[in-house]
Design a protein around this motif. Structure first.
Motif, PDB file in Angstrom:
ATOM      1  N   ARG A 303       0.803  -1.293  -0.138  1.00 57.42           N
ATOM      2  CA  ARG A 303      -0.153  -0.009  -0.290  1.00 57.42           C
ATOM      3  C   ARG A 303       0.976   0.869   0.322  1.00 57.42           C
ATOM      4  O   ARG A 303       0.631   2.466  -0.698  1.00 57.42           O
ATOM      5  CB  ARG A 303      -0.904  -0.038   0.872  1.00 57.42           C
ATOM      6  CG  ARG A 303      -1.983  -0.758   1.185  1.00 57.42           C
ATOM      7  CD  ARG A 303      -3.133  -0.839   1.993  1.00 57.42           C
ATOM      8  NE  ARG A 303      -2.141  -0.820   3.230  1.00 57.42           N
ATOM      9  CZ  ARG A 303      -1.949  -1.900   4.932  1.00 57.42           C
ATOM     10  NH1 ARG A 303      -2.798  -2.758   3.641  1.00 57.42           N
ATOM     11  NH2 ARG A 303      -1.894  -2.075   5.935  1.00 57.42           N
ATOM     12  N   ALA A 304       1.578   1.131   1.043  1.00 56.41           N
ATOM     13  CA  ALA A 304       2.897   2.460   0.783  1.00 56.41           C
ATOM     14  C   ALA A 304       3.303   2.851  -0.094  1.00 56.41           C
ATOM     15  O   ALA A 304       3.339   3.720  -1.094  1.00 56.41           O
ATOM     16  CB  ALA A 304       3.943   1.876   1.439  1.00 56.41           C
ATOM     17  N   THR A 307       0.366   3.998  -2.801  1.00 58.35           N
ATOM     18  CA  THR A 307       0.822   5.546  -2.557  1.00 58.35           C
ATOM     19  C   THR A 307       1.364   6.215  -3.445  1.00 58.35           C
ATOM     20  O   THR A 307       1.241   7.258  -4.120  1.00 58.35           O
ATOM     21  CB  THR A 307       0.785   5.958  -1.129  1.00 58.35           C
ATOM     22  OG1 THR A 307      -0.758   5.028  -0.136  1.00 58.35           O
ATOM     23  CG2 THR A 307      -0.341   7.116  -0.968  1.00 58.35           C
ATOM     24  N   ARG A 310       1.018   6.687  -6.995  1.00 60.76           N
ATOM     25  CA  ARG A 310      -0.401   7.290  -7.481  1.00 60.76           C
ATOM     26  C   ARG A 310      -1.295   6.324  -7.941  1.00 60.76           C
ATOM     27  O   ARG A 310      -1.296   6.160  -8.482  1.00 60.76           O
ATOM     28  CB  ARG A 310      -0.288   7.992  -8.053  1.00 60.76           C
ATOM     29  CG  ARG A 310       0.603   9.168  -7.860  1.00 60.76           C
ATOM     30  CD  ARG A 310       0.450  10.651  -8.736  1.00 60.76           C
ATOM     31  NE  ARG A 310       1.474  12.227  -7.727  1.00 60.76           N
ATOM     32  CZ  ARG A 310       0.949  13.487  -7.945  1.00 60.76           C
ATOM     33  NH1 ARG A 310       0.773  13.261  -9.475  1.00 60.76           N
ATOM     34  NH2 ARG A 310       1.554  14.110  -8.374  1.00 60.76           N
ATOM     35  N   LEU A 313      -6.020   2.626  -4.801  1.00 62.38           N
ATOM     36  CA  LEU A 313      -5.798   1.337  -3.794  1.00 62.38           C
ATOM     37  C   LEU A 313      -7.772   1.409  -3.280  1.00 62.38           C
ATOM     38  O   LEU A 313      -9.067   3.070  -3.723  1.00 62.38           O
ATOM     39  CB  LEU A 313      -5.430   2.315  -1.973  1.00 62.38           C
ATOM     40  CG  LEU A 313      -4.645   2.480  -1.933  1.00 62.38           C
ATOM     41  CD1 LEU A 313      -3.827   2.865  -0.722  1.00 62.38           C
ATOM     42  CD2 LEU A 313      -3.030   1.686  -2.547  1.00 62.38           C
TER      43      LEU A 313
END
Length: 391
Positions: A303-304, A307, A310, A313
């Motif tokens: 997820r990091a 993010t 870009r 999620l």
């Protein structure tokens, strides 16, 4: 059945490692009957083909040694020169035959087991001088087999020789009525043919001995189950070493997986326990592909990375679990999840288009996951491999 010193039966075939170690020690299948047959048969064929010219050349050498001038007979140095010339020409006459026999002597032994030179096999061992072990070898099963082979060769060659004698008996009896030169030529023809037939008769012994030597060699290399387990353990290494190797492999695979996340189209989350990154190229792919997946800490890293690059999620807990347990990395999603994944991808693509002035799409309802994908690990059509690097 053969047993080792611990009384365990040797029931397992030799492993490649055991075979290689035996070859390094010079333990390869060999058939002395094959070598004997090849030497005699090639020698007989060579004599039959080269016998005429060879006899003529040796006859010339003999005449050169006998036709000596009277003045040279009483000269020691002249006699030595004549003798050395005779030896030289006689050796040159025999060179072709000797070369053929040399090649046969080198090629015949390795025709069965191949080349295997080992200094250990020829090293001095005091136990070889033990007379008790020598007697044990003589009266062992192998000694009995060698005795049987020797008797079989005697009976076979004796029978073939008696048959040849019976066949050529009329010709042999008529040699006395032929001129000397013709009788000698006829005798040479009979002898050369008999030599070839007698040598060829050993083919039967070699045809029996070769399979036996292969079987005996394999039997002597057999291993107990414990020896196979010990070898596998030594080959694979200690458990802690294997664990360290697997750990390093997982780290490498995880880094490679993280490098693919920026190319993903969406990351479907649980939202905190599971994360699955999907990529879809309509022109190159038949179905969306999982490029990364993980649970707990790895899911947080996915997820990091997403993010930071870009990558959208999308929270869909049932679908995230279903994708995680049913699909491996770099594998297409199952057909049963096409509809659910398609709804999310369509929403993501519309969302990206809205950034450039398009209408803002409506978030779809929670995608439906078929029952066979909603029961967790072991219940989907396929499940991750045991070596999955993202746990």
């Amino acid at each position: 059945m053969a047993e080792n010193e611990d009384g365990q039966e040797k029931t397992e075939q030799a492993t490649p490692k055991k075979q290689e170690e035996a070859r390094n020690k010079g333990q390869v299948p060999r058939s002395r009957e094959l070598t004997t047959m090849a030497m005699l048969l090639v020698g007989a064929a060579s004599v039959s083909m080269m016998g005429g010219p060879l006899i003529q050349q040796l006859g010339g050498v003999m005449r050169m040694g006998l036709q000596v001038e009277r003045s040279k007979v009483f000269d020691p140095w002249a006699i030595i020169d004549i003798l050395s010339q005779a030896v030289y020409h006689g050796f040159l006459s025999l060179v072709p035959f000797l070369l053929v026999m040399l090649v046969t002597a080198l090629a015949a032994p390795v025709a069965l087991g191949g080349w295997a030179f080992s200094t250990e096999a020829i090293a001095f061992k005091a136990e070889k001088l033990n007379p008790l072990k020598g007697l044990k070898r003589i009266f062992a099963a192998r000694g009995l087999i060698e005795l049987v082979k020797a008797l079989a060769k005697f009976i076979l060659i004796g029978s073939v020789g008696a048959g040849l004698l019976w066949h050529f008996l009329p010709q042999l009896m008529g040699l006395g009525r032929e001129p000397v030169v013709a009788a000698l030529a006829h005798t040479g023809s009979i002898l050369s043919l008999s030599f070839v037939v007698l040598s060829a008769s050993l083919l039967l012994i070699a045809a029996i001995d070769i399979p036996f030597q292969l079987w005996d060699h394999a039997k002597n290399l057999k291993m107990t189950r414990q020896e196979v387990r010990d070898e596998a353990k030594n080959t694979e290494g200690k458990p802690e070493v294997k664990s360290r190797i697997r750990s390093m492999q997982r780290e490498v695979a995880q880094r490679r997986m993280m490098q693919e996340i920026p190319n993903a189209d969406v990351v479907i989350t649980n939202p905190t326990h599971y994360a699955v990154a999907l990529r879809y190229d309509a022109e190159r792919m038949a179905a969306p592909v999982v490029v990364a997946k993980g649970v707990e800490l790895v899911a947080g890293q996915i997820r990091a990375v997403a993010t930071a690059n870009r990558v959208p999620l999308y929270e869909a807990p049932p679908l995230a679990r279903a994708l995680y347990y049913s699909t491996d990395i770099n594998q297409e999603v199952p057909a049963g999840l096409y509809l659910a994944v398609a709804q999310i991808l369509a929403y993501i693509f519309q969302l990206k288009a809205s950034v450039h002035g398009g209408p803002l799409p409506v978030r779809p309802d929670e995608p439906e996951v078929p029952d066979e994908f909603s029961q967790g690990p072991g219940h989907g059509p396929s499940s991750p491999s045991n070596d999955e690097p993202v746990q």
